[in-house]
Each structure stands twice: as structure tokens, then as C-alpha cells.
Write an enzyme that holds these catalytic residues in place. Sequence first.
Site, short mmCIF file in Angstrom:
data_model
loop_
_atom_site.label_atom_id
_atom_site.label_comp_id
_atom_site.label_asym_id
_atom_site.label_seq_id
_atom_site.Cartn_x
_atom_site.Cartn_y
_atom_site.Cartn_z
CB SER A 178 -0.90 0.01 1.23
OG SER A 178 -0.10 0.06 2.38
CB CYS A 179 3.79 2.28 1.63
SG CYS A 179 2.74 2.48 3.06
CG PHE A 180 7.87 0.59 -1.16
CD1 PHE A 180 7.88 1.36 -0.02
CD2 PHE A 180 8.84 -0.40 -1.27
CE1 PHE A 180 8.80 1.17 1.00
CE2 PHE A 180 9.77 -0.62 -0.27
CZ PHE A 180 9.75 0.16 0.87
CG ASP A 238 3.86 6.43 -0.02
OD1 ASP A 238 2.66 6.66 -0.24
OD2 ASP A 238 4.30 6.05 1.08
#
Length: 434
Positions: A265-267, A270
Amino acid sequence: MKIGVIGTGYVGLALACLADFDNEVLFVGRSADKINNLKRGILPIYEKGLDEIVKRNLEKNKIDSTTDYERLKDAEMIFICVGTPSLSDGSIDLSQIKIASESLGALIKNTNDYKTIVVKSTVVPGTTKNIVIQALEKASGKKAGADFGVCMNPEFLREGTAVYDFLYPDKVVIGRYDEKSSSTVTKLYEFYGNKVPTMTTDLNTAEMIKYAQNAALASRVSFINEIANICEKFEVDVYEVAMAIGLDSRIGPKFLNAGAGFGGSCFPKDVKALLATAKSVGTNPILLDAILEVNKYQPHRMIDLAKQVLGNLRGKKIAILGLAFKSDTDDMREASSIQIINSLLMENATVKVYDPQSIGSAKKIFGGSIEYCSSKDECIKGADLCMIVTEWDEFKQINLSEIRCPIIDGRRVLNPLSVKQHGIVYKGIGWKNN
Ligand code: UDX
């Protein structure tokens, strides 16, 4: 301290840990079902150790949940932890941030005590100042820094080890708008003692630190994946290379595991958001673009290796071990397994899958187009090829004597030499004998 938490995703729920440190935590969410479940200790996510913390503190009445913002009127500090999902152009959707800020503003309008609002959602530089504070001031008719405080406090938790990361962080970053609120947040984190460095910055810097950190980690993964792809051409094992370069104290050993690409859900989200932000302010973020390009390519490398072994994949039975974007989570967001399975289906292969946690998530994505197995043995049985896509520990224990098909290891879970000793064809990303 009485703490309010808006949002019951990973970021919000991890703050349940605060209840173990003399705080009362009230979760506010929009979904009545989720909130009712939370009241009974049922979490919407799988995160090792978190359900015990929630249950323990529910029993002590130190955790509660509601859909009603009004119940936040007694909270001294309120964390905004709502989602900031990707939009189609890579930028982030700030609608939940706006709604939360406006609702909090309306609450502040009718209360006289000073509240500290802390943004914990991942937001691009400028968001707290230009969106959150403006919405809070407009809805409350009051002044940030005087009538209420605002901080930005990014989180660096990894899924699967969120509780450990919460208890033993490398650092705490507090972006402050006003002095009073940053000292309140510093006080909240006093339980870390002086073992954890705390950096106090301005709001934009705190927001940027989160993105720069994730981009740095993602760039290491894409870097080593690119090196892996070159290594294969020269019969070099990338894991040997990574071990050696990781011994250089300027580089260090972490996040140099080559494989089928990063997900979660982040790399991806983002890096895309930082890229979109960079472009929107007129800079040319070449490296950020390259991180994503390398990552897009990695799942296809698994298909290339499969074709090296089987030739045409049409009608072949492929066993996929691992669906989650990494081990110790049921999360399949942006997981490499999705691209791999879609490509295999495009090639008219038959796909069987097994994952210790993610079968439920996979059914929502693939429905009846693939076969779901309840164990790794069932998955491998009768397959023409086995692909390891997630680095679950249990895959390290595969009984090689029982395997009859070639293995493509997308995470270097197995020791290639032991696999070969069993007479099994082995291929892996960055392995020298591909
Ligand atoms: C990440 C950051 O680590 C965390 O600080 C932030 O708060 C949220 O994003 P997370 O997404 O949970 O955490 O997973 P992480 O362990 O960082 O791994 C991300 C992805 O990179 C996974 O798909 C993983 O398999 C991949 N990865 C990681 C590699 O391919 N190689 C590595 O060496 C490390």
C-alpha cells in the site's frame, strides 16, 4: 491522555498500541460494520499481535470505537489517519483528509479546550498547511496555533511488523505548526525514553521525510532488481553481489533482496505521488520514474523464466506459492502475484494458487478464473511448474523430495544448490544459472 483516531486502516489501528501506555484511545470510522466489529475486538486487517492489544485494552475500557465525531469532544489529541489512495494520474486523493478536517473543525467550533490535531496519513508536502489547517480554521472559525494545535507526525510502520515497529521505532518525526502542540506530541512519545531519536521539523519537511524515505527504500529494491537482471546474463548470483556490497558500511545490507518486484500500500503509491508532485512543481524526477519502470518489469521476468523452462505456457498447470505482496500479511494491494497471474492467464495457462493468508483477497480479484488450494502440497501436486512469489517462511520448508516439477523462485526463498541436488530444475531472479 485521551486520544482520538480518525481512520481504522493500518495507520490508525496501529495506534491501539498507545492504549498500553496510559492512554485512552477512541477510534472514529465511517463504516458502522467495521466499528461494531472493532468494539468486539475483530480487526479489519491481519496484523501480528495487534488483535491481542486491542482485546486487552477493550477489556480495560481503554479502547472504544464510534462513528460519531461528537464523541471526540473530550479528546486532547486527535490523529488523522484516513486513507490517501492513488488517483489515476499518480497524485493522491485528499477527499477523506478534507472531510476529516472539516468534521474536526466543526467539533472544535463547539469546544473551548485546546486540542492538538495530528496528521498521520501520508500526505504530500503542503497538505497539512494548505488543506488541513485551512479546512480546520474555516469550519471552526478559530485560529490554528492559538485556539488549537497542529502537527504532522508520519508513520514508518511495515505491515506484518507494525506492532514491533511501533514499540521500537528508529525515530520519531514531529512536524510542528505551533510550539505547544509539538511539546504535547513529544510528551505522548515520552514512553520511548531517550533511546529513540526525535526530530522536530516544520510541517512540509515532516511530510517530505515520509516520501523520501519510501522512495529511498523502493529505489534500493529497484536498483538491486536491475542489477539482478544484468547478473543473470553473466552467470553471476545477485545475492552474492548484494551480500558483498551490503558489507560496505556506506551501503548496508537491508532492502537488497532482488525478486519479483515491490508491492503493497505504500511503495508504489508513495513513489507515484512524489513523482506526480515533483512534476506538478516543474521538476524532472527521472530517478523516481525509473524506480517504477524497473518495478513494472520485474513480474514479467517471472514469465520469461517460465517460458525458458516450459516454452509455450498454453495449457500448462502453474502452481503459484504466495499471493500477498510480502510475508506476514494478507494484503494483496499492488502485489506482484496479480501481474504474474494475469500474464499466465493471458498465455492460457491454468493457475493454482496457495497463500497462508491471502486466499480471501485473491478470490475477490480472480473469482473463478484460478484454482485455490488449502496447502502448498496440494498446490504443487500435478503442476508443470511452481513459482514462488511471496517469501513466506513455510515455503522454505518445502519437501524437495516430493517435488516433480521445475521451480521458479521469485524471492530466493530456497537454496538453489539444494534444489538442484534433488534433481529439480531451478530458476530464480538474479540466479547465475538461469
Ligand atoms: C513500507 C515501509 O518499509 C514502511 O516504513 C512504510 O511505513 C510503509 O511502506 P511495507 O509496505 O509494509 O512497508 O513493506 P516493506 O517491508 O517495506 O516491503 C515493501 C515491498 O518491497 C514488498 O513487496 C517486499 O517484498 C519488497 N522488498 C522489500 C523487496 O522486494 N526486496 C527487499 O529487499 C525489501
